[in-house]
Design a protein around this motif. Structure first.
Motif, mmCIF file in Angstrom:
data_model
loop_
_atom_site.group_PDB
_atom_site.id
_atom_site.type_symbol
_atom_site.label_atom_id
_atom_site.label_comp_id
_atom_site.label_asym_id
_atom_site.label_seq_id
_atom_site.Cartn_x
_atom_site.Cartn_y
_atom_site.Cartn_z
ATOM 1 N N THR A 78 1.192 -1.004 -0.081
ATOM 2 C CA THR A 78 -0.301 0.359 -0.194
ATOM 3 C C THR A 78 0.861 1.120 0.065
ATOM 4 O O THR A 78 0.152 2.654 -0.717
ATOM 5 C CB THR A 78 -0.625 -0.047 1.082
ATOM 6 O OG1 THR A 78 -1.873 -1.073 1.406
ATOM 7 C CG2 THR A 78 -1.697 1.338 1.790
ATOM 8 N N THR A 82 1.141 3.668 -3.257
ATOM 9 C CA THR A 82 0.207 5.536 -2.659
ATOM 10 C C THR A 82 1.185 6.829 -3.276
ATOM 11 O O THR A 82 1.779 7.328 -3.812
ATOM 12 C CB THR A 82 0.602 5.241 -1.207
ATOM 13 O OG1 THR A 82 -0.649 4.635 -0.538
ATOM 14 C CG2 THR A 82 0.061 6.299 -0.570
ATOM 15 N N PHE A 168 -4.704 3.684 -8.887
ATOM 16 C CA PHE A 168 -4.647 5.481 -8.200
ATOM 17 C C PHE A 168 -4.187 6.259 -8.943
ATOM 18 O O PHE A 168 -3.499 7.435 -8.656
ATOM 19 C CB PHE A 168 -4.485 5.038 -6.722
ATOM 20 C CG PHE A 168 -4.986 3.920 -6.070
ATOM 21 C CD1 PHE A 168 -6.221 4.376 -5.169
ATOM 22 C CD2 PHE A 168 -4.456 2.452 -5.945
ATOM 23 C CE1 PHE A 168 -6.635 4.192 -4.906
ATOM 24 C CE2 PHE A 168 -5.165 2.444 -4.980
ATOM 25 C CZ PHE A 168 -6.743 2.056 -4.795
ATOM 26 N N ALA A 218 -3.814 10.979 -1.130
ATOM 27 C CA ALA A 218 -2.580 10.082 -0.632
ATOM 28 C C ALA A 218 -3.332 9.558 0.753
ATOM 29 O O ALA A 218 -3.496 7.233 0.257
ATOM 30 C CB ALA A 218 -1.433 9.795 0.401
ATOM 31 N N THR A 221 -5.453 7.041 -1.017
ATOM 32 C CA THR A 221 -5.051 5.804 -2.257
ATOM 33 C C THR A 221 -5.052 4.734 -1.076
ATOM 34 O O THR A 221 -5.090 3.247 -1.364
ATOM 35 C CB THR A 221 -4.165 6.195 -2.353
ATOM 36 O OG1 THR A 221 -4.570 7.217 -3.509
ATOM 37 C CG2 THR A 221 -3.425 4.681 -3.269
ATOM 38 N N PHE A 222 -4.672 4.923 0.245
ATOM 39 C CA PHE A 222 -3.732 4.430 1.616
ATOM 40 C C PHE A 222 -5.107 3.674 2.046
ATOM 41 O O PHE A 222 -5.036 2.350 1.780
ATOM 42 C CB PHE A 222 -3.805 4.821 2.376
ATOM 43 C CG PHE A 222 -3.043 4.032 3.489
ATOM 44 C CD1 PHE A 222 -1.601 3.257 3.828
ATOM 45 C CD2 PHE A 222 -3.347 3.741 4.899
ATOM 46 C CE1 PHE A 222 -1.056 2.650 4.557
ATOM 47 C CE2 PHE A 222 -2.784 2.914 5.934
ATOM 48 C CZ PHE A 222 -2.024 2.431 6.203
#
Lengths: 287, 261
Positions: A78, A82, A168, A218, A221-222
């Motif tokens: 992850t 990111t 992403f 971010a 995204t995480f």
């Protein structure tokens, strides 16, 4: 007296509008969550669920290297995703916001995020096609002569990362673009008047001002990447399992809902911790 | 110098767009493959795999199920979301911040966890898994979206019009139904369409909460066990086309609204 009663009646009437949605969320979001917490404190013994309270599922999770590895894999993948996604998306968003003529910007942005709307099962499958042993990438590499034998790309961590980054980059391009557009051009103009060159303006003015927005993207995204099961399952295959894959194994193959619940709660706790770690930047945006 | 920078920027954009479109292009191209493997060289175009998709009862059933679940759950989410937004925007309610937080909370929890929670609750309460339970799950994830979108569009402008309607003797339900709802229609529709695309694509909740009747992503998931196959490409292309059409409709709606303003 009458005024107070009228105000109360108003409030009740307003509340009646909100109530259905509140009840829905309570019944199908909060209540299931309570069930899950309770389940995580029970045990599955010999095919049956033993309803006596214990923390053993959590102890199991933190006691077994296999599970902890899953958590470590999740975090590593992850974080990699990111960082790479931000690094790819930022320049794209910047070019669209700064270099593309105003009237084409919306179209350029739409075009950049269109495949975002492919179903994620289908999207992962499509990457499998691209990365397969005889797939497009390997054919191209062989034809150009960059490699002598096809690379093993499918069912690797690299494939998972590529699949995630693809998704992403699109998401982050959207959020970073919105951020850049909100910025008043006066900042850059003021810096230029004071003698800063384009590189310096970017590094010392634009980048710091957009950082809060980037952090929000971010974080999103995480959260989305660490909770996803489909991409690692299709592209990463069965080696180096991530936490959602391990949770699904508990649900499916082992029918062990208590330990699946405990792991899901650990996953939530990780996300919450990360949220608080980033909260400083995340909150900045509202100011 | 400037030329060079612009050239680099252009090259970068082309490279990223190529990366973004590579999987979609490969997916769609090899759905027209003639032979049995969706890998180069391309030997089509052929429509045989599309014919195979539409001849497969399980796939067309799953497609119909997906549409049913998406439309009904999104309609419910849009309705509940609109009512809640109306109540919270037009009335001064106690703990309104808490109510908003509760309504948007599902956005911050991963679908896997929402699905697992519902799975546990339904199995403890003896509710059988079905399309109904899938629809309930999809309403949970889409309600926050519909609420947030509608709520953000409720401004002072509409409030004045509502007040005028009330002064002219309209009852509360008339105000909401005949004044507020039409004014907010773009926002409500945007929420609805966004929900339809999310529900249409959603896999993990549908996978956990369905049993005999499944939605399209779940059916595709089980097809993927057969490995790379042009038929999977064809069905994937159909799914993509549908999502694409929905997004286009949404964009046109939002775009039109943006221009009018």
């Amino acid at each position: 007296m009458a005024a107070v009663r009228a105000a109360r009646r108003q409030r009740l009437r307003g509340f009646a509008f909100v109530l259905p949605a509140l009840l829905w969320t309570a019944a199908f979001f909060l209540l299931p969550f309570a069930f899950m917490v309770a389940m995580s404190l029970w045990r599955r013994v010999g095919g049956r669920i033993l309803e006596s309270w214990t923390l053993e599922n959590y102890a199991d999770f933190f006691g077994r290297p296999h599970f902890l590895e899953g958590l470590a894999n999740s975090l590593e993948i992850t974080l990699t995703v990111t960082v790479i996604s931000v690094l790819f998306a930022y320049p794209l968003a910047w070019i669209i916001a700064e270099k593309v003529p105003e009237r084409w910007q919306r179209a350029a942005l739409m075009l950049a995020v269109l495949p975002f709307w492919t179903s994620y099962v289908v999207r992962s499958y499509a990457w499998l096609l691209v990365l397969a042993h005889d797939g497009v990438v390997n054919r191209a590499l062989l034809a150009v002569g960059l490699v002598e034998a096809p690379l093993v790309l499918a069912s690797t961590r690299t494939a998972t990362v590529i699949g995630f980054v693809h998704f992403f980059v699109m998401l982050l391009t959207l959020t970073i673009y919105a951020n850049l557009r909100q910025l008043s051009p006066n900042y850059a103009r003021a810096a230029a008047d004071l003698g800063a060159g384009p590189v310096r303006i970017f590094l010392h003015v634009i980048l710091p001002l957009t950082l809060p927005g980037v952090m929000v993207g971010a974080f999103l995204t995480f959260v989305l990447a660490i909770g996803d099961y489909v991409t690692p399952q299709i592209l990463g295959g069965n080696n180096e399992l991530v936490l959602p894959q391990i949770i699904m194994l508990q649900i499916g193959r082992r029918a062990d809902l208590p330990s699946a619940s405990a792991m899901a709660i650990v996953l939530m706790a990780v996300v919450t911790l990360v949220y608080f770690a980033c909260a400083r930047w995340l909150r900045l945006e509202r100011a | 110098m400037r030329r060079l920078a612009d050239g680099l920027a252009l090259g970068y954009v082309v490279a990223v767009y190529a990366f973004i479109y590579l999987p979609v292009a490969v997916l769609v191209l090899f759905s027209f493959q003639e032979s049995r493997l969706p890998i180069p060289p391309f030997d089509g175009p052929s429509l045989r795999w599309y014919a195979a998709v539409f001849a497969d009862r399980r796939l067309t059933d799953a497609l119909a199920n997906s549409l049913l679940v998406a439309l009904l759950s999104s309609a419910l989410a849009a309705l509940l979301g609109f009512l809640a937004a109306y109540g919270l925007a037009r009335y001064r309610l106690p703990a309104s911040g808490l109510q908003r937080a509760l309504l948007t909370a599902p956005l911050s929890v991963s679908y896997l966890i929402i699905g697992l929670g519902l799975l546990i609750m339904f199995s403890r309460l003896g509710v059988p898994r079905s399309l109904l339970t899938v629809g309930i799950g999809h309403t949970v994830i889409n309600l926050p979206l519909c609420f947030a979108i509608t709520y953000s569009q409720m401004g002072a402008h509409q409030e004045n019009v509502e007040r005028a309607a009330r002064d002219l003797g309209a009852r509360e339900w008339q105000v909401m139904l005949l004044v507020t709802a039409p004014m907010l229609l773009p926002a409500i529709l945007a929420g609805f369409l966004l929900s339809v695309t999310f529900s249409w694509d959603e896999f993990i909740i549908a996978f956990l909460l369905s049993r005999f009747d499944v939605t399209l992503p779940v059916e595709i998931w089980s097809l993927l066990r057969s490995g790379l196959n042009p038929r999977n490409n064809a069905v994937g292309s159909v799914v993509f086309l549908f999502s694409f059409a929905l997004v286009l409709v949404m964009e046109l709606l939002l775009f039109r609204r943006g221009r009018r303003r």
